[in-house]
Design a protein around this motif. Structure first.
Motif, short mmCIF file in Angstrom:
data_model
loop_
_atom_site.label_atom_id
_atom_site.label_comp_id
_atom_site.label_asym_id
_atom_site.label_seq_id
_atom_site.Cartn_x
_atom_site.Cartn_y
_atom_site.Cartn_z
N LEU A 364 109.06 -21.24 12.93
CA LEU A 364 109.76 -20.45 11.92
C LEU A 364 110.30 -19.15 12.49
N LYS A 365 109.59 -18.57 13.46
CA LYS A 365 110.08 -17.33 14.10
C LYS A 365 111.37 -17.59 14.85
N VAL A 366 111.44 -18.71 15.56
CA VAL A 366 112.67 -19.07 16.28
C VAL A 366 113.82 -19.27 15.30
N LEU A 367 113.56 -19.98 14.22
CA LEU A 367 114.62 -20.22 13.23
C LEU A 367 115.06 -18.92 12.57
N GLN A 368 114.12 -18.03 12.31
CA GLN A 368 114.47 -16.75 11.68
C GLN A 368 115.30 -15.89 12.63
N ASP A 369 114.94 -15.86 13.90
CA ASP A 369 115.71 -15.10 14.88
C ASP A 369 117.14 -15.61 14.97
N ARG A 370 117.29 -16.90 14.93
CA ARG A 370 118.64 -17.47 15.00
C ARG A 370 119.43 -17.17 13.73
N ALA A 371 118.72 -17.18 12.60
CA ALA A 371 119.40 -16.92 11.33
C ALA A 371 119.89 -15.49 11.24
N GLN A 372 119.15 -14.57 11.85
CA GLN A 372 119.51 -13.16 11.77
C GLN A 372 120.52 -12.75 12.82
N ALA A 373 120.79 -13.65 13.76
CA ALA A 373 121.77 -13.36 14.79
C ALA A 373 123.17 -13.33 14.19
N GLY A 379 128.79 -24.96 14.01
CA GLY A 379 128.21 -25.96 14.89
C GLY A 379 127.68 -25.38 16.16
N GLY A 380 127.61 -24.02 16.28
CA GLY A 380 127.12 -23.37 17.48
C GLY A 380 125.62 -23.36 17.55
N ALA A 381 125.12 -22.36 18.25
CA ALA A 381 123.69 -22.35 18.60
C ALA A 381 122.80 -21.77 17.53
N ASN A 382 123.28 -21.61 16.31
CA ASN A 382 122.42 -21.03 15.27
C ASN A 382 121.37 -22.00 14.77
N GLY A 383 121.43 -23.24 15.17
CA GLY A 383 120.38 -24.20 14.82
C GLY A 383 120.52 -24.76 13.44
N GLY A 384 121.52 -24.36 12.71
CA GLY A 384 121.66 -24.90 11.34
C GLY A 384 122.26 -26.27 11.37
N SER A 385 122.10 -26.98 10.31
CA SER A 385 122.64 -28.34 10.21
C SER A 385 124.08 -28.26 9.71
N GLY A 386 124.93 -27.79 10.62
CA GLY A 386 126.32 -27.72 10.24
C GLY A 386 126.68 -26.43 9.56
N SER A 387 125.82 -25.45 9.47
CA SER A 387 126.11 -24.20 8.77
C SER A 387 126.61 -23.18 9.75
N GLY A 388 127.67 -22.46 9.40
CA GLY A 388 128.25 -21.51 10.30
C GLY A 388 127.96 -20.09 9.98
N SER A 390 125.37 -16.69 8.44
CA SER A 390 124.02 -16.17 8.61
C SER A 390 123.12 -16.70 7.51
N LEU A 391 121.81 -16.46 7.70
CA LEU A 391 120.85 -16.91 6.70
C LEU A 391 121.12 -16.26 5.36
N THR A 392 121.45 -14.96 5.36
CA THR A 392 121.70 -14.27 4.09
C THR A 392 122.85 -14.89 3.35
N GLU A 393 123.93 -15.22 4.08
CA GLU A 393 125.08 -15.84 3.44
C GLU A 393 124.72 -17.22 2.90
N THR A 394 123.97 -17.97 3.70
CA THR A 394 123.58 -19.31 3.25
C THR A 394 122.73 -19.23 2.00
N MET A 395 121.76 -18.30 1.99
CA MET A 395 120.87 -18.17 0.85
C MET A 395 121.61 -17.67 -0.37
N ASP A 396 122.55 -16.77 -0.18
CA ASP A 396 123.35 -16.31 -1.31
C ASP A 396 124.07 -17.48 -1.98
N ALA A 397 124.60 -18.36 -1.13
CA ALA A 397 125.36 -19.48 -1.68
C ALA A 397 124.46 -20.53 -2.33
#
Length: 624
Positions: A364-373, A379-388, A390-397
């Protein structure tokens, strides 16, 4: 001599019997003793029971003929002070039949016949019109007499471990039935009309050969537990949501290929669906199960976890091991209560194997670090399943439905009115909140919110505005904050049943805490308590107390004894140096955790054997 006398309770237990012929052996000396006839005697026929048993409710002629002098010696044995037998335990014998004379015991409310060799029951069992509980498990029954289904107040029926290939359709006539266990049989299907069991709260059918569920199963509107493990089920009903009170669903080891969206099953807290052929998790499922805590999907064929998994706000355990998942969505890191994430056995390429082996926290720490980057190309290195984003934007949506409401009343980063109304939950996690505006609670109150979750923030105490919801809140989660003080107004929460204050800085609780007489579960783990707060001993309905990872030094057994409903007590990793043997007398405690304390006795070998061994060990050391 004409005044009222206390009546004697009559409960008889005849287990593993070898009985003499004397009828006097059926009389118990102590009014509160069970009858246990284990004295050596000539072994009877497997079909035999003492004939006195069937006439036990008849008036004793010797008692009727007793003179005044005899009654003065033993008044409690007089026939007018006897009460009819209500509980009969004939379990663990070798009975192959039950006499039709069982109808004479018309006052029976409980009949226990498990672990015998019964191949049939007499029709006269239908005459036991006061029977509420019947246990027939571990016999050789393949059918039940039709008369049994006319029992008017039967609430608990156990026919597990028998040889049934089908259930008689007349089972639907047991209108008062609340608990049915037909596990470990040879059932191929369920009868139509089973949906008429509208009072059923638990339906246990594991280890059978059921392939299809009848459509009217969803008419069981108060069903809370449904166990279909180890069957041949291919599909669940699409309208499972009609079982609105369903809390636990067990469907492991079946042939299920897809899950329904469970629309309407908001009460579900556990879904166990391992060892099936499931290929995906419906996005709607994540939206419809806000209270889900355990989601077991190991050993399936899932290829992707949806970003919407973040909507499972209360998820504590997610097991997707041995699937075909290659990418973990970064939104997993937003699940504030996720403490157990199992992903082994998947071809995950975006997280190193050594990190996966480190366990949940590291993943979870690795995923959180990537989300906050900073957002990178889709499709880059953020580790998301097709999400481009940040975590905040994804969660807002996904979670907040756009963040701020159209009318501008709800502050940014808080759920809008629609979400509050739909989920009855006010949850904001991982936002580093130090305070919450009063208007948030005013709006939540207007939408009848009853679950408040501010875990993983930086709150120093309970927000003042929380008082607006004192007569609504049933669950309050404030774990992983910086709370060092609980205000007195906590005593005003008249409906609260669950409170999580774990992972804070608490050293004490206010004395007013003891008036929370609706509280059933309290978690104060990972704080700074040096003793169990005395106010907790006043919580008469508390069932679960988790106080691990503190600095508790000793146990107040007399205080714990006052908590008559306490069933689970977790005191792991404290500073307890001595366990009082009289703790073993608290038989209401069925789950006790003591590992990680500096006491010498009981030894670790006893602790790992479980609660029963611990309590037995302690009782054996009580001074006589």
């Amino acid at each position: 001599m004409c005044g009222p006398y206390p009546r004697r309770r009559r409960y008889y237990q005849i287990r593993e019997f070898q009985m003499a012929s004397s009828a006097d052996e059926l009389e118990s000396e102590d009014p509160d003793d069970e009858l246990d006839l284990d004295d050596p005697a000539p072994e009877p026929s497997p079909d035999d029971l003492p004939q006195k048993l069937y006439d036990i409710n008849d008036v004793d002629e010797d008692s009727k003929a007793a003179n005044l002098e005899q009654l003065c010696i033993k008044e409690e044995d007089a026939w007018w002070n006897q009460v009819p037998i209500t509980n009969l335990d004939l379990s663990s014998n070798t009975l192959s039949r039950l006499s039709p004379k069982i109808e004479n015991l018309m006052t029976l409310t409980v009949l226990i016949l498990h672990d015998n060799a019964l191949v049939e029951l007499p029709p006269q069992i239908g005459k036991l019109e006061k029977l509420t509980r019947l246990n027939l498990s571990h016999n050789k029954l393949s059918q039940l007499p039709r008369e049994l289904f006319s029992l008017p107040v039967l609430r608990h029926l156990n026919i597990s471990y028998n040889e049934f290939t089908e259930l008689n359709p007349d089972v639907s006539d047991l209108h008062m039935l609340e608990w049915l266990d037909a596990s470990h049989n040879k059932l191929q299907s369920l009868p139509g009309g089973i949906g008429f069991l509208v009072r059923l709260t638990s339906l246990l059918l594991p280890y059978n050969h059921i392939k299809e569920l009848p459509p009217d199963l969803v008419n069981m509107r108060v069903l809370q537990k449904l166990d279909l493990m180890q069957n041949d089920i291919i599909k669940l009903p699409d309208d499972m949501g009609l079982i609105r009170k369903l809390e636990c669903l067990y469907i492991q080891h079946n042939d299920i290929k897809e899950l329904p969206e469970f629309e309407g099953n908001e009460a579900l807290t556990e879904v166990h669906a391992s060892n099936n052929y499931i290929t995906s998790i419906p996005k709607g499922l994540c939206t419809n199960l806000p209270h889900l805590k355990i989601f077991d999907l190991r050993d399936n064929q899932i290829t992707q976890l949806p970003d919407e998994v973040c909507l499972l706000r209360n998820l504590q355990r997610l097991d997707v091991s041995n699937n075909s998942i290659s990418v973990l969505p970064v939104t997993l890191s937003s699940l504030a209560h996720l403490v157990n994430l199992q992903v082994e056995g998947n071809p995950i390429k975006t997280i190193r194997r050594d990190i996966i082996q480190c366990g949940t926290t590291r993943i979870l720490k690795v995923l959180q670090d990537r989300a906050q980057a900073q957002p990178k190309e889709k499709g880059g290195a953020n580790g998301g399943s097709g999400s481009g984003g940040s975590l905040t934007e994804t969660m807002d949506a996904l979670r907040l439905g756009g963040g701020q409401t159209n009318d501008g009343i709800m502050p940014e980063n808080f759920p809008d009115r629609y979400k509050l109304r739909h989920t009855h939950t006010l949850a904001v996690n991982l936002e580093e909140l130090t305070n919450v505006p009063d208007q948030v609670f005013e709006i939540a109150r207007s939408e009848n919110v009853n679950v408040v979750d501010f875990a993983r923030n930086k709150l120093g105490t309970l927000p003042n505005g929380l008082q607006y919801m004192r007569d609504l809140v049933k669950e309050l989660v404030l774990s992983h904050n910086l709370i060092s003080f609980v205000p007195q107004f906590i005593s005003q929460f008249t409906r609260i049943t669950f409170l999580n204050l774990s992972n804070n800085l608490l050293k004490e609780l206010p004395k007013e805490f003891g008036v929370l007489n609706t509280l059933r579960e309290l978690n104060i783990a990972n704080n700074r308590f040096d003793c169990i707060p005395s106010c907790l001993y006043e919580l008469q309905r508390l069932e679960i107390l988790v106080a691990s990872e503190n600095h508790i030094k000793e146990l107040n057994v007399s205080g714990l004894k006052a908590m008559s409903c306490l069933a689970t007590l977790d005191l792991r990793n404290n500073d307890i140096e001595f366990i009082p043997p009289i703790l073993g007398n608290l038989t209401n405690i069925t789950h006790l955790e003591l590992i990680g304390n500096p006491f010498r006795q009981p030894r670790h070998q006893i602790l790992i054997k479980g609660t029963e061994s611990i309590m037995s060990y302690l009782r054996d050391r009580i001074p006589t």
